[in-house]
Write a protein that holds these residues in place. Structure first.
Motif, PDB file in Angstrom:
ATOM      1  N   ARG A 276      37.453  48.065  40.903  1.00  0.00           N
ATOM      2  CA  ARG A 276      36.203  47.736  41.242  1.00  0.00           C
ATOM      3  C   ARG A 276      36.058  47.663  42.858  1.00  0.00           C
ATOM      4  O   ARG A 276      35.216  47.850  43.415  1.00  0.00           O
ATOM      5  N   HIS A 277      37.154  47.133  43.556  1.00  0.00           N
ATOM      6  CA  HIS A 277      37.295  47.235  44.988  1.00  0.00           C
ATOM      7  C   HIS A 277      37.851  48.369  45.534  1.00  0.00           C
ATOM      8  O   HIS A 277      38.182  48.582  46.520  1.00  0.00           O
ATOM      9  N   GLU A 278      37.690  49.612  44.798  1.00  0.00           N
ATOM     10  CA  GLU A 278      37.772  50.895  45.309  1.00  0.00           C
ATOM     11  C   GLU A 278      39.303  51.222  45.741  1.00  0.00           C
ATOM     12  O   GLU A 278      39.599  51.754  46.706  1.00  0.00           O
TER      13      GLU A 278
END
Lengths: 305, 245
Positions: A276-278
């Protein structure tokens, strides 16, 4: 409870004032494959030589089959087969002659036993060749055959896989593992290789600098070994900070990211958070070399594995 | 005990056979032949005592002590090689027995060598036309005496060979102490105590030579032989018994 097959108490050997074996206690039960583990120079061979009466303890006692080895050495050795350090052999003789030279020193071992042990170690085909032409693996197998010649109740094998190639090691391991079941013997096998001992022993004693550091079943040793999850990610430092912020106990050694294993959901949640935080997640794996780590911690990194 | 000797035989038979049948007494006899052809020629009867005396000096002062060292080295050789001591002593055998069997084996090889020496000397005599008056008593006592007198050296060499993890080093020592034999023989004081010389002194028939230690009485020689045998055996066995393998 039955008396253990081998019982050492406070066993100490001093050479030139230095304790090479220091207050070692150990016991080996019937049917065990006892793995005697430690780095080179830890005192394994010295202990084994004392077990066989080749060298005298400075203090402490050794009881084998409930008998004191120092007082009843010959009676004890009648039921013990051994292979100490390098395989012992007479190079100019064939395997059969080697075994015959040993057989003549034993009591009540029929000649036919020579063929039996040769076929157990699969040397029957080369039995009439001079042993000096053997490969190291074959010499080791002859050593095992010699050790088994007198139908021993206890086999003591010092570094039986030393110098063997991987195929030879595998072969030796399978042979040793089959012994208690097929021949009803108890085995003590020493090694400096944890992976070796782990794959064949039922009980383990770890020795370092002459001291016994751990003695228990292999199951107990494994239980001590905690596995951990290793993450391969694109930006380990950033990922580490993220996981800490999210409340996970993560560690980072500048290359890889570790976490203590939780449930599967926890791992999945961590991965989801990273994605999700890449962060690019390259791999998520469980590290199983942890037994090795325990061994290294115990022996404080001396010697090689 | 007998089984142990048979085990020993299995290990050493090849080398022992070769040594016993080939090198040893044959070369001694060759030297005797050579010596005799020089001074005696074709005289009437074969001079048994002179031949024995000559043989005793050549064979007794050189070959016998050298061979004794070789035999002692052989019985230890295969144990030094490839961890044989460990294997042997981890078997249900006593160390004393192992050591005594090795010594007995060496003594047996020496005895066999003596028999061969005697046989070849007789053969030589017969070939040279010696018949009737063979001095059996002198010849037998020389052979037996030489055997007994080589036992202290056997015990000493076995002690050295078992203690040193080497085949060649004890042999080199043995050669180094054997070579000056004839020099030592000139000294009445030291010769009887020199283990490398005792076999020759015991093998020389009485009154054959009139110098140095040759005039020694057999009784005092055997007293020294016995004393040094006990000493060397005790020292060698004690060290072997206490050693760690």
């Amino acid at each position: 409870m039955n008396e253990p097959i081998v019982h050492m108490e406070g066993l100490t050997k001093k050479l030139g004032g230095r304790a090479v074996v220091d207050q070692v206690n150990a016991s080996v039960e019937k049917g065990d494959i006892y793995g005697f583990l430690g780095p080179n120079g830890a005192g394994k061979t010295t202990t084994i030589r004392m077990l066989l009466g080749l060298s005298r303890p400075t203090s402490g006692s050794i009881r084998i089959f409930g008998r004191d080895i120092r007082r009843e050495r010959i009676a004890v050795l009648r039921k013990v087969g051994s292979l100490v350090e390098y395989p012992s052999y007479y190079g100019h003789l064939s395997a059969i002659e080697n075994l015959e030279a040993v057989r003549r020193l034993m009591h009540d071992v029929p000649r036919s036993r020579i063929d039996e042990v040769l076929s157990v170690v699969r040397l029957a085909k080369d039995a009439n060749r001079q042993v000096k032409g053997y490969s190291l693996g074959m010499k080791q197998r002859l050593g095992i055959a010699t050790a088994m010649l007198g139908r021993p109740e206890l086999l003591v094998l010092d570094e039986p896989t030393n110098g063997l190639d991987p195929a030879g090691i595998l072969e030796m391991r399978e042979l040793i593992k089959s012994l208690p079941a097929e021949q009803g013997v108890t085995v003590i096998v020493s090694s400096h290789l944890l992976s070796e001992v782990e794959q064949m022993a039922t009980r383990v004693g770890i020795i370092s600098k002459g001291r016994m550091l751990f003695e228990d079943t292999i199951v107990e040793l494994r239980r001590k070994a905690r596995s951990r999850i290793v993450f391969g990610v694109s930006d380990p430092e950033g990922a580490w900070r993220l996981l800490l912020v999210c409340g996970y106990r993560a560690e980072w050694d500048r290359v890889k990211l570790f976490v203590e294993p939780g449930g599967d959901e926890e791992v999945a949640a961590m991965v989801a958070e990273l994605v999700r935080h890449e962060h690019a997640v390259y791999r998520v794996e469980e590290e199983r070399a942890s037994l090795e780590r325990i061994f290294l911690d115990m022996t404080r990194g001396e010697g090689s594995l | 005990m007998l089984r142990m000797i048979r085990s020993e035989w299995l290990k050493t038979r090849r080398l022992a056979k070769w040594l016993l049948l080939g090198a040893a007494p044959g070369s001694a006899i060759l030297t005797v032949l050579f010596g005799l052809s020089l001074d005696i020629g074709a005289t009437a009867d074969f001079p048994w005592k002179e031949a024995l005396a000559l043989g005793a000096v050549l064979y007794g002062s050189l070959l016998l002590p050298l061979l004794t060292g070789v035999y002692a080295a052989i019985v230890c050789r295969y144990e030094h090689f490839g961890g044989g001591w460990k294997q042997l002593l981890a078997l249900p055998v006593s160390r004393t027995q192992v050591y005594m069997v090795k010594l007995a084996y060496v003594a047996g090889l020496i005895a066999f060598t003596q028999v061969l020496f005697l046989a070849l000397l007789l053969l030589l005599g017969a070939m040279k036309g010696g018949t009737g008056s063979i001095p059996w008593a002198t010849m037998l006592s020389a052979a037996c005496g030489g055997w007994i007198a080589s036992l202290p050296l056997a015990a000493l060499q076995l002690a050295v060979s078992s203690a040193w993890t080497s085949f060649a080093a004890p042999l080199a020592v043995n050669v180094a102490f054997t070579l000056p034999n004839m020099l030592v023989a000139n000294s009445e004081t030291y010769a009887p105590y020199y283990p490398w010389l005792q076999p020759m002194l015991a093998m020389t028939p009485g009154n054959a030579y009139q110098f140095g230690a040759f005039g020694l009485s057999p009784l005092s020689l055997y007293a020294v032989v016995f004393g040094s045998f006990v000493l060397f055996l005790g020292a060698g066995w004690g060290a072997f018994f206490r050693r760690s393998f």
